[in-house]
Design an enzyme around this catalytic site. Structure first.
Site, PDB file in Angstrom:
ATOM      1  CB  SER A   1      14.061  16.314   8.094  1.00  0.00           C
ATOM      2  OG  SER A   1      15.037  15.657   8.882  1.00  0.00           O
TER       3      SER A   1
ATOM      4  CE1 TYR B   1      13.366  12.056   4.499  1.00  0.00           C
ATOM      5  CE2 TYR B   1      15.041  12.869   6.023  1.00  0.00           C
ATOM      6  CZ  TYR B   1      13.718  12.596   5.724  1.00  0.00           C
ATOM      7  OH  TYR B   1      12.740  12.864   6.663  1.00  0.00           O
TER       8      TYR B   1
HETATM    9  N1  LIG Z   1       9.684   9.674  11.137  1.00  0.00           N
HETATM   10  C1  LIG Z   1      10.672  10.542  11.351  1.00  0.00           C
HETATM   11  O1  LIG Z   1      11.571  10.329  12.186  1.00  0.00           O
HETATM   12  C2  LIG Z   1      10.728  11.830  10.565  1.00  0.00           C
HETATM   13  C3  LIG Z   1      11.706  12.777  10.938  1.00  0.00           C
HETATM   14  C4  LIG Z   1      11.788  13.967  10.240  1.00  0.00           C
HETATM   15  C5  LIG Z   1      10.923  14.211   9.195  1.00  0.00           C
HETATM   16  N2  LIG Z   1       9.990  13.279   8.841  1.00  0.00           N
HETATM   17  C6  LIG Z   1       9.129  13.600   7.698  1.00  0.00           C
HETATM   18  O2  LIG Z   1       7.768  13.575   8.091  1.00  0.00           O
HETATM   19  C7  LIG Z   1       6.953  13.127   6.992  1.00  0.00           C
HETATM   20  C8  LIG Z   1       6.101  11.947   7.445  1.00  0.00           C
HETATM   21  O3  LIG Z   1       6.965  10.900   7.888  1.00  0.00           O
HETATM   22  P1  LIG Z   1       6.400   9.579   8.607  1.00  0.00           P
HETATM   23  O4  LIG Z   1       7.378   9.208   9.622  1.00  0.00           O
HETATM   24  O5  LIG Z   1       4.965   9.769   8.973  1.00  0.00           O
HETATM   25  O6  LIG Z   1       6.517   8.543   7.400  1.00  0.00           O
HETATM   26  P2  LIG Z   1       5.720   7.174   7.134  1.00  0.00           P
HETATM   27  O7  LIG Z   1       5.028   6.709   8.351  1.00  0.00           O
HETATM   28  O8  LIG Z   1       6.718   6.279   6.469  1.00  0.00           O
HETATM   29  O9  LIG Z   1       4.612   7.625   6.053  1.00  0.00           O
HETATM   30  C9  LIG Z   1       4.987   7.999   4.761  1.00  0.00           C
HETATM   31  C10 LIG Z   1       3.784   8.543   4.019  1.00  0.00           C
HETATM   32  O10 LIG Z   1       4.195   8.916   2.682  1.00  0.00           O
HETATM   33  C11 LIG Z   1       3.322   8.314   1.726  1.00  0.00           C
HETATM   34  N3  LIG Z   1       4.067   8.011   0.514  1.00  0.00           N
HETATM   35  C12 LIG Z   1       5.148   7.180   0.391  1.00  0.00           C
HETATM   36  N4  LIG Z   1       5.504   7.085  -0.893  1.00  0.00           N
HETATM   37  C13 LIG Z   1       4.658   7.878  -1.609  1.00  0.00           C
HETATM   38  C14 LIG Z   1       4.487   8.180  -2.982  1.00  0.00           C
HETATM   39  N5  LIG Z   1       5.274   7.636  -3.919  1.00  0.00           N
HETATM   40  N6  LIG Z   1       3.503   9.019  -3.345  1.00  0.00           N
HETATM   41  C15 LIG Z   1       2.683   9.575  -2.419  1.00  0.00           C
HETATM   42  N7  LIG Z   1       2.775   9.315  -1.102  1.00  0.00           N
HETATM   43  C16 LIG Z   1       3.747   8.472  -0.695  1.00  0.00           C
HETATM   44  C17 LIG Z   1       2.830   7.048   2.405  1.00  0.00           C
HETATM   45  O11 LIG Z   1       1.605   6.620   1.781  1.00  0.00           O
HETATM   46  P3  LIG Z   1       1.048   5.079   1.926  1.00  0.00           P
HETATM   47  O12 LIG Z   1       1.277   4.692   3.350  1.00  0.00           O
HETATM   48  O13 LIG Z   1      -0.419   5.182   1.605  1.00  0.00           O
HETATM   49  O14 LIG Z   1       1.788   4.248   0.953  1.00  0.00           O
HETATM   50  C18 LIG Z   1       2.640   7.527   3.843  1.00  0.00           C
HETATM   51  O15 LIG Z   1       1.400   8.187   3.980  1.00  0.00           O
HETATM   52  C19 LIG Z   1       7.929  12.813   5.849  1.00  0.00           C
HETATM   53  O16 LIG Z   1       8.037  13.921   4.998  1.00  0.00           O
HETATM   54  C20 LIG Z   1       9.227  12.583   6.577  1.00  0.00           C
HETATM   55  O17 LIG Z   1      10.347  12.842   5.748  1.00  0.00           O
HETATM   56  C21 LIG Z   1       9.862  12.101   9.505  1.00  0.00           C
END
Ligand SMILES: NC(=O)c1ccc[n+]([C@@H]2O[C@H](COP(=O)([O-])OP(=O)(O)OC[C@H]3O[C@@H](n4cnc5c(N)ncnc54)[C@H](OP(=O)(O)O)[C@@H]3O)[C@@H](O)[C@H]2O)c1
Length: 242
Positions: A137, A150
């Site tokens: 991030s 985080y």
């Molecule tokens: N969205 C943003 O603005 C943003 C910005 C910077 C970085 N990121 C990073 O990008 C990555 C993906 O983010 P996203 O926005 O796609 O998030 P998201 O839509 O909230 O998806 C989160 C994912 O993590 C899985 N997960 C949650 N808790 C878990 C656990 N205890 N064990 C194993 N898996 C778990 C979920 O699985 P289930 O759905 O099956 O429960 C889901 O597949 C993350 O690392 C996040 O920090 C996101």
């Protein structure tokens, strides 16, 4: 056949990564935590589109014990790549943060990915080339108030990748981080529309990232020709916070 495991395949970014990698000819394990139906549905959809490739849904909690992580890895087919697109956050001041939530965030975002990378290494380095990509991030570079823990986990991934990349470079295993800015996914659902429009105003590109803005770079890093780029963190933020 090139096969990757995408952790967090049910997330907003993970789905985009699976779609893009499938289009590039990858067979995939689609990992989920709670959304088993979604993982199965996406696997089936990709199977119909790309019948020559394999798409296998798979479940694991990143809060699992060490022995469960070892068992999970033992059952996997040969792999060329692992993409860590799972992750959790929590908006709290540190002095009001639940201690269990601190432990969980560090485990899901940092410690379990590190352990899985080590466990997956023998499977990956059996191939002539292999890849690990972590989702970091921009907050790993410029940490955010209310997301200090985080931010620390994401900075940890950047440092870990630099060091680990040096250990495995001679085995043609590259290790990189793709670090998005603000992406339009469920992870940001708890931010109010008003606060989100303030974030948008700060982003030079004038919009949040789409999943495909991020998956593009993951796909490039997994390409065989990306063999000389390792230990890097690539910020995909539309010019925000860099
Ligand atoms: N969205 C943003 O603005 C943003 C910005 C910077 C970085 N990121 C990073 O990008 C990555 C993906 O983010 P996203 O926005 O796609 O998030 P998201 O839509 O909230 O998806 C989160 C994912 O993590 C899985 N997960 C949650 N808790 C878990 C656990 N205890 N064990 C194993 N898996 C778990 C979920 O699985 P289930 O759905 O099956 O429960 C889901 O597949 C993350 O690392 C996040 O920090 C996101």
């Amino acid at each position: 056949m090139r096969r990757a495991i995408v952790f967090g395949a049910t997330g907003g970014i993970g789905q985009a990564i699976c779609t893009e990698l499938a289009q590039s000819g990858w067979s995939l394990y689609l990992h989920c935590h709670t959304k088993w139906q979604e993982a199965c549905q996406l696997s089936q959809k990709l199977m119909q589109q790309y019948p020559e490739q394999d798409f296998i849904p798979i479940r694991l909690s990143f809060l699992a014990e060490n022995s469960d992580l070892s068992k999970f890895v033992q059952d996997l087919l040969p792999l060329n790549a692992a993409v860590f697109a799972q992750g959790i956050t929590d908006y709290h001041f540190v002095n009001g943060q639940e201690m269990n939530q601190v432990d969980d965030m560090i485990k899901v975002n940092l410690t379990t990915p590190i352990k899985l990378a080590g466990l997956l290494e023998p499977l990956l380095t059996k191939n002539d080339f292999s890849r690990i990509v972590f989702l970091g991030s921009v907050y790993g570079k410029q940490a955010s108030a209310l997301e200090a823990v985080y931010s620390a986990t994401k900075a940890g991934l950047t440092a870990f990748s630099q060091g680990y990349a040096r250990e495995v470079a001679s085995a043609n295993l590259t290790v990189n981080v793709v670090a998005p800015g603000a992406v339009d996914t469920a992870m940001n659902a708890m931010i109010s529309a008003e606060d989100m429009s303030k974030v948008k105003e700060e982003i030079p590109a004038g919009r949040l990232a789409r999943g495909s803005d991020v998956s593009y770079w993951v796909n490039v890093l997994l390409d065989k020709r990306s063999s000389y780029l390792t230990g890097q963190t690539i910020y995909v933020s539309g010019g925000w916070l860099i």
